[in-house]
Design an enzyme around this catalytic site. Sequence first.
Site, PDB file in Angstrom:
ATOM      1  N   HIS A 166     -57.078  -1.737  -9.318  1.00  0.00           N
ATOM      2  CA  HIS A 166     -56.746  -0.668 -10.261  1.00  0.00           C
ATOM      3  C   HIS A 166     -55.314  -0.166 -10.048  1.00  0.00           C
ATOM      4  O   HIS A 166     -54.457  -0.406 -10.868  1.00  0.00           O
ATOM      5  CB  HIS A 166     -57.743   0.492 -10.192  1.00  0.00           C
ATOM      6  CG  HIS A 166     -59.160   0.095 -10.403  1.00  0.00           C
ATOM      7  ND1 HIS A 166     -59.598  -0.547 -11.529  1.00  0.00           N
ATOM      8  CD2 HIS A 166     -60.273   0.236  -9.603  1.00  0.00           C
ATOM      9  CE1 HIS A 166     -60.889  -0.779 -11.447  1.00  0.00           C
ATOM     10  NE2 HIS A 166     -61.325  -0.322 -10.293  1.00  0.00           N
ATOM     11  N   ASP A 217     -64.449  -5.048 -13.167  1.00  0.00           N
ATOM     12  CA  ASP A 217     -65.075  -4.221 -12.144  1.00  0.00           C
ATOM     13  C   ASP A 217     -66.512  -3.908 -12.559  1.00  0.00           C
ATOM     14  O   ASP A 217     -67.460  -4.158 -11.821  1.00  0.00           O
ATOM     15  CB  ASP A 217     -64.260  -2.938 -11.958  1.00  0.00           C
ATOM     16  CG  ASP A 217     -64.780  -2.061 -10.842  1.00  0.00           C
ATOM     17  OD1 ASP A 217     -65.718  -2.477 -10.141  1.00  0.00           O
ATOM     18  OD2 ASP A 217     -64.259  -0.955 -10.650  1.00  0.00           O
TER      19      ASP A 217
END
Length: 348
Positions: A166, A217
């Site tokens: 991220h 994710d």
Amino acid sequence: LYVEMLEAGFSRVGEFHYLHHDRDGKSYANLAEMAERIAAAAGETGIGLTLLPVFYAHSSFGGAAPNQGQRRFINDVDRFSRLVEKCRESVRALNQAVVGVAPHSLRAATPEELIEVTALAPDGPIHIHIAEQVKEVEDCLAWSGARPVEFLLGHAKVDKRWCLIHATHMTDAETVAMARSGAIAGLCPITEANLGDGTFAAPLFREHGGRYGVGSDSNVLIGLPDELRQLEYSQRLAHRARNVLAVAGGSTGRALFDAALDGGSVALGAGISQIAAGASADLVSLDPQNPSLAGKSGDAILDAWIFANGGKVDCVWVHGLKQVSGGRHVKREAIAERFRSVMTALSA
């Protein structure tokens, strides 16, 4: 999941694996029970596997005690060390499998544990979730006086073996420092959009030599062109510009594909990411009969695939073995039927 990934054009999975224990939080009789199931799934489907056992010990910064909902994730360093060794045994029979480690986040591991855990993979990849949400940044500042990426770069020997998942909320200084460290940005554009997390500072990161890979994710959608398209469109919206990640005068699709292939291969410890002697024969072909590709050649095919859903994956080879033909995994029917049976039983 692995069947769907292969059908989408992914030839290797980085399995960020932290569901280690039974439902009551106690270890299985075999500490690597779940890891062995992952290895078995990779072996049956033929996908390349980078297994990343996750270290998770705390619920928040400063070593806060874990909560009941995290009981299936939790290990201390000693038990985690044994788990890593078991993971290596679990994948030994797989072709070109890689084992690394994944300290889940700065919330889940103390600085001392971070040092011990990363030492368990002296040559393997290291993945960590970081700076995904604003609250995480605020909590890290309250705990340490530093932002997450700032803290990590100041307290760990971050290099190209690291993949920072991220890394959404960084200052310009953090972004430049991360790029210069050699760490890969592990971007999950669809997940980050789905959760409303924010947009990665891609142009500045790339300007200073940063590399990135893409993946999922949350697995809310498995799609290779979808991830690349969302990455570029998020940048266009943030910067009110076009072709943000393209090389001047070049194809945006080519720039996205090549960058993700390069960074992803490094992040997964997968070796050379090109068609060359000694490289793994991981190949993807698109359906040439798709009308969207009519009259197109070269990079225009990549642009159509990524931005117009033009063309569909036809065949996929992993380590030279064809695992997808005509857009379908060679074992799709049998695996799908078992999956349906298990999910029906679990939901009964």
